[in-house]
Design a protein around this motif. Structure first.
Motif, PDB file in Angstrom:
ATOM      1  N   ALA A  46       0.813  -1.222   0.000  1.00 23.89           N
ATOM      2  CA  ALA A  46       0.000   0.000   0.000  1.00 23.89           C
ATOM      3  C   ALA A  46       0.847   1.274   0.000  1.00 23.89           C
ATOM      4  N   PRO A  47       1.829   1.432   0.891  1.00 17.96           N
ATOM      5  CA  PRO A  47       2.660   2.636   0.800  1.00 17.96           C
ATOM      6  C   PRO A  47       3.415   2.735  -0.525  1.00 17.96           C
ATOM      7  N   GLY A  48       3.872   1.586  -1.058  1.00 15.39           N
ATOM      8  CA  GLY A  48       4.608   1.610  -2.320  1.00 15.39           C
ATOM      9  C   GLY A  48       3.753   2.088  -3.475  1.00 15.39           C
ATOM     10  N   ILE A  49       2.533   1.553  -3.592  1.00 13.09           N
ATOM     11  CA  ILE A  49       1.695   1.952  -4.724  1.00 13.09           C
ATOM     12  C   ILE A  49       1.139   3.362  -4.524  1.00 13.09           C
ATOM     13  N   THR A  50       1.020   3.808  -3.275  1.00  7.68           N
ATOM     14  CA  THR A  50       0.620   5.202  -3.025  1.00  7.68           C
ATOM     15  C   THR A  50       1.721   6.154  -3.484  1.00  7.68           C
ATOM     16  N   ALA A  51       2.971   5.769  -3.258  1.00  3.13           N
ATOM     17  CA  ALA A  51       4.094   6.589  -3.726  1.00  3.13           C
ATOM     18  C   ALA A  51       4.112   6.681  -5.248  1.00  3.13           C
ATOM     19  N   THR A  52       3.909   5.548  -5.930  1.00  6.75           N
ATOM     20  CA  THR A  52       3.912   5.593  -7.396  1.00  6.75           C
ATOM     21  C   THR A  52       2.704   6.360  -7.920  1.00  6.75           C
ATOM     22  N   SER A  53       1.572   6.285  -7.221  1.00  5.16           N
ATOM     23  CA  SER A  53       0.388   7.043  -7.646  1.00  5.16           C
ATOM     24  C   SER A  53       0.638   8.539  -7.565  1.00  5.16           C
ATOM     25  N   PHE A  54       1.348   8.975  -6.533  1.00  6.78           N
ATOM     26  CA  PHE A  54       1.681  10.391  -6.399  1.00  6.78           C
ATOM     27  C   PHE A  54       2.565  10.841  -7.565  1.00  6.78           C
ATOM     28  N   VAL A  55       3.585  10.038  -7.880  1.00  8.51           N
ATOM     29  CA  VAL A  55       4.483  10.394  -8.979  1.00  8.51           C
ATOM     30  C   VAL A  55       3.718  10.456 -10.297  1.00  8.51           C
ATOM     31  N   LEU A  56       2.799   9.516 -10.510  1.00  7.46           N
ATOM     32  CA  LEU A  56       2.031   9.499 -11.758  1.00  7.46           C
ATOM     33  C   LEU A  56       1.092  10.690 -11.869  1.00  7.46           C
ATOM     34  N   SER A  57       0.463  11.051 -10.751  1.00  8.96           N
ATOM     35  CA  SER A  57      -0.533  12.119 -10.817  1.00  8.96           C
ATOM     36  C   SER A  57       0.097  13.510 -10.781  1.00  8.96           C
ATOM     37  N   LEU A  58       1.079  13.714  -9.924  1.00 11.42           N
ATOM     38  CA  LEU A  58       1.661  15.055  -9.768  1.00 11.42           C
ATOM     39  C   LEU A  58       3.086  15.173 -10.293  1.00 11.42           C
ATOM     40  N   ILE A  86      -1.490  25.421  -0.026  1.00  9.82           N
ATOM     41  CA  ILE A  86      -0.284  25.881   0.687  1.00  9.82           C
ATOM     42  C   ILE A  86       0.970  25.843  -0.177  1.00  9.82           C
ATOM     43  N   GLY A  87       0.847  25.457  -1.428  1.00  7.89           N
ATOM     44  CA  GLY A  87       2.005  25.411  -2.308  1.00  7.89           C
ATOM     45  C   GLY A  87       2.479  23.991  -2.545  1.00  7.89           C
ATOM     46  N   LEU A  88       3.015  23.756  -3.735  1.00  3.36           N
ATOM     47  CA  LEU A  88       3.421  22.411  -4.127  1.00  3.36           C
ATOM     48  C   LEU A  88       4.579  21.894  -3.287  1.00  3.36           C
ATOM     49  N   THR A  89       5.513  22.756  -2.951  1.00  2.48           N
ATOM     50  CA  THR A  89       6.671  22.312  -2.166  1.00  2.48           C
ATOM     51  C   THR A  89       6.245  21.812  -0.791  1.00  2.48           C
ATOM     52  N   THR A  90       5.456  22.596  -0.078  1.00  3.89           N
ATOM     53  CA  THR A  90       5.015  22.204   1.261  1.00  3.89           C
ATOM     54  C   THR A  90       4.074  21.018   1.209  1.00  3.89           C
ATOM     55  N   GLY A  91       3.153  21.007   0.245  1.00  2.00           N
ATOM     56  CA  GLY A  91       2.214  19.898   0.120  1.00  2.00           C
ATOM     57  C   GLY A  91       2.914  18.583  -0.161  1.00  2.00           C
ATOM     58  N   ALA A  92       3.884  18.598  -1.077  1.00  2.00           N
ATOM     59  CA  ALA A  92       4.621  17.378  -1.397  1.00  2.00           C
ATOM     60  C   ALA A  92       5.467  16.920  -0.225  1.00  2.00           C
ATOM     61  N   THR A  93       6.035  17.860   0.526  1.00  2.00           N
ATOM     62  CA  THR A  93       6.853  17.504   1.687  1.00  2.00           C
ATOM     63  C   THR A  93       6.014  16.840   2.767  1.00  2.00           C
ATOM     64  N   LEU A  94       4.828  17.381   3.040  1.00  2.00           N
ATOM     65  CA  LEU A  94       3.948  16.774   4.041  1.00  2.00           C
ATOM     66  C   LEU A  94       3.494  15.384   3.604  1.00  2.00           C
ATOM     67  N   PHE A  95       3.161  15.245   2.331  1.00  2.00           N
ATOM     68  CA  PHE A  95       2.789  13.934   1.807  1.00  2.00           C
ATOM     69  C   PHE A  95       3.927  12.939   2.024  1.00  2.00           C
ATOM     70  N   ALA A  96       5.149  13.351   1.695  1.00  2.00           N
ATOM     71  CA  ALA A  96       6.308  12.469   1.840  1.00  2.00           C
ATOM     72  C   ALA A  96       6.495  12.039   3.287  1.00  2.00           C
ATOM     73  N   ALA A  97       6.298  12.956   4.225  1.00  2.00           N
ATOM     74  CA  ALA A  97       6.475  12.616   5.641  1.00  2.00           C
ATOM     75  C   ALA A  97       5.439  11.598   6.108  1.00  2.00           C
ATOM     76  N   VAL A  98       4.189  11.800   5.700  1.00  2.00           N
ATOM     77  CA  VAL A  98       3.122  10.865   6.101  1.00  2.00           C
ATOM     78  C   VAL A  98       3.365   9.484   5.515  1.00  2.00           C
ATOM     79  N   LEU A  99       3.704   9.434   4.238  1.00  2.00           N
ATOM     80  CA  LEU A  99       3.862   8.138   3.592  1.00  2.00           C
ATOM     81  C   LEU A  99       5.115   7.413   4.092  1.00  2.00           C
ATOM     82  N   ALA A 100       6.178   8.159   4.376  1.00  2.00           N
ATOM     83  CA  ALA A 100       7.363   7.528   4.949  1.00  2.00           C
ATOM     84  C   ALA A 100       7.025   6.876   6.288  1.00  2.00           C
ATOM     85  N   GLY A 101       6.193   7.550   7.095  1.00  2.00           N
ATOM     86  CA  GLY A 101       5.769   6.974   8.370  1.00  2.00           C
ATOM     87  C   GLY A 101       4.979   5.690   8.177  1.00  2.00           C
ATOM     88  N   LEU A 102       4.099   5.648   7.170  1.00  2.00           N
ATOM     89  CA  LEU A 102       3.328   4.426   6.895  1.00  2.00           C
ATOM     90  C   LEU A 102       4.239   3.296   6.427  1.00  2.00           C
TER      91      LEU A 102
END
Length: 407
Positions: A232-244, A374-390
């Motif tokens: 689940a975390p792996g495919i969520t990471a690839t989904s983010f790369v594909l979409s954004l 809040i901006g792409l940089t901050t949004g992507a950083t928060l996403f990365a932190a949450v998914l790394a935790g998962l």
């Protein structure tokens, strides 16, 4: 459970020639080419139609909504009625999606095309991947798990690369891409019609309900949970790369190359394919832990990439995300192939993918709308932190059950 990825349980049916194991995987590849073929084209549609990053991730998530709805029925129907009964209509829906994509001039049209694509992919994930195992027979079940998993990620990577090249070089890219894909799908129809599947087993104990959440027998619940925890975390990471990913290249990293956007997605899934072949004889526990570590490392690289505006780091993040998805997917499929009997296998495949695609649909959409606010940089950083935790949590769950994985 066995200690390595090379152990499988017997499956009913005579063995087909080895070439048919690879051929049976073609419908999986062809439909997954469609699943991500639109990735490099979203920038073009954003310019011609006009919509935000949040809307872009919502369009992407509609694919996952269609996929999840399909998984609720396709696995059980495939186990009960047969693989071809599910695969042929699924490919028909994929062809319809090509037609809608090729003529899309509005966000609702893109949403409709993505929904059709998701329904087709959900059916192929359950019935198509199970068909590869059926064709392989009892002695070659581990090989079938590897081929089916690689067919999925190879198609998912080939789609955006092919679309990126055509979008950069061919006239009418949003039409040409889907004409080429329609040809690939037509070949998939011919393959399904000729596929030497064993006789369908009757008396499936899955019960009479056709609309229900896919599940597994009691002995398969832990394998399913561990597979989802890493997949689940792996495919969520690839989904983010594909979409954004294309938006990151275009707006943050100052690159509008559609070839680069497609190539980045291809690198991601090429890494997933290569990683699966590299670990096919390694212990499942090690593969699961490596998958969790790769996803966590991917998110660290993503945060650094958006902070520093680095394309090499973004490509590294994509490659690590693909590795995390590929390892989690292969280990999950292999665990289920061992723990679940043949007449429940398509449903078990569906259950694994439901668990993986739910967060893959929700979290990137949240990140997209957050980035608008809040901006792409901050949004992507928060996403990365949450998914790394998962991802780390998934790895810890595997460690907590390491003795069970060694049984």
């Amino acid at each position: 459970m066995s200690a390595t990825l090379t152990t499988g349980a017997p499956v009913a049916g005579r063995e087909a020639p080895r070439r048919w194991i690879w051929a049976a995987a073609w419908p999986v590849t062809a439909v997954f080419v469609l699943s991500n073929a639109a990735t490099p084209l979203y920038v073009l549609w954003q310019r011609s139609i006009g919509f935000s990053k949040g809307t872009l991730t919502l369009v992407f998530a509609c694919y996952i909504a269609g996929l999840l709805a399909s998984l609720l029925v396709s696995g059980t129907l495939s186990d009960r009625l047969g693989r071809k009964v599910v695969l042929l209509p699924a490919i028909g829906l994929a062809l319809a999606a090509c037609a809608v994509f090729a003529t899309a001039a509005s966000v609702p049209a893109l949403i409709a095309a993505r929904l059709l694509t998701g329904i087709a992919v959900g059916a192929v994930v359950s019935a198509g991947m199970a068909a590869v195992t059926d064709v392989a027979g009892s002695r070659r079940r581990p090989l079938a798990a590897l081929i089916a998993s690689c067919a999925m990620v190879f198609g998912a990577g080939l789609g955006p690369l092919l679309a990126g090249l055509l979008a950069q070089t061919a006239p009418g890219p949003t039409v040409t891409v889907f004409l080429v894909e329609a040809v690939l799908l037509a070949l998939a129809v011919l393959t399904v019609l000729r596929m030497p599947l064993p006789p369908r087993q009757r008396g499936n104990s899955a019960g009479g309900r056709r609309l229900r959440v896919p599940g597994v027998p009691a002995g398969g619940r832990l394998p399913l949970l561990l597979g989802i925890a890493v997949f689940a975390p792996g495919i969520t990471a690839t989904s983010f790369v594909l979409s954004l990913g294309p938006s990151l290249l275009a707006s943050l990293l100052h690159s509008s190359s559609r070839v680069l956007a497609g190539a980045m997605a291809f690198v991601m899934f090429a890494a997933a394919t290569g990683a699966q072949f590299a670990v096919r004889r390694i212990r499942r526990r090690t593969v699961l832990l490596a998958g969790a570590a790769a996803t966590a490392a991917s998110m660290a690289a993503l945060a650094l990439a958006v902070r520093g505006g680095s394309i090499p780091l973004l490509v590294l993040a994509a490659a690590l995300a693909g590795t995390g998805q590929g390892l989690g997917q292969l280990a999950g499929l292999s665990l289920l192939n061992t723990a679940v009997r043949p007449d429940r296998l398509a449903e078990a495949n569906a259950a694994l993918n439901v668990g993986g695609y739910l967060p893959a649909g929700i979290l990137p959409v949240a990140a997209g709308y957050l980035s608008d606010a809040i901006g792409l940089t901050t949004g992507a950083t928060l996403f990365a932190a949450v998914l790394a935790g998962l991802a780390v949590a998934g790895g810890l769950l595997v460690l907590a059950n390491r003795r069970r994985l060694a049984e």
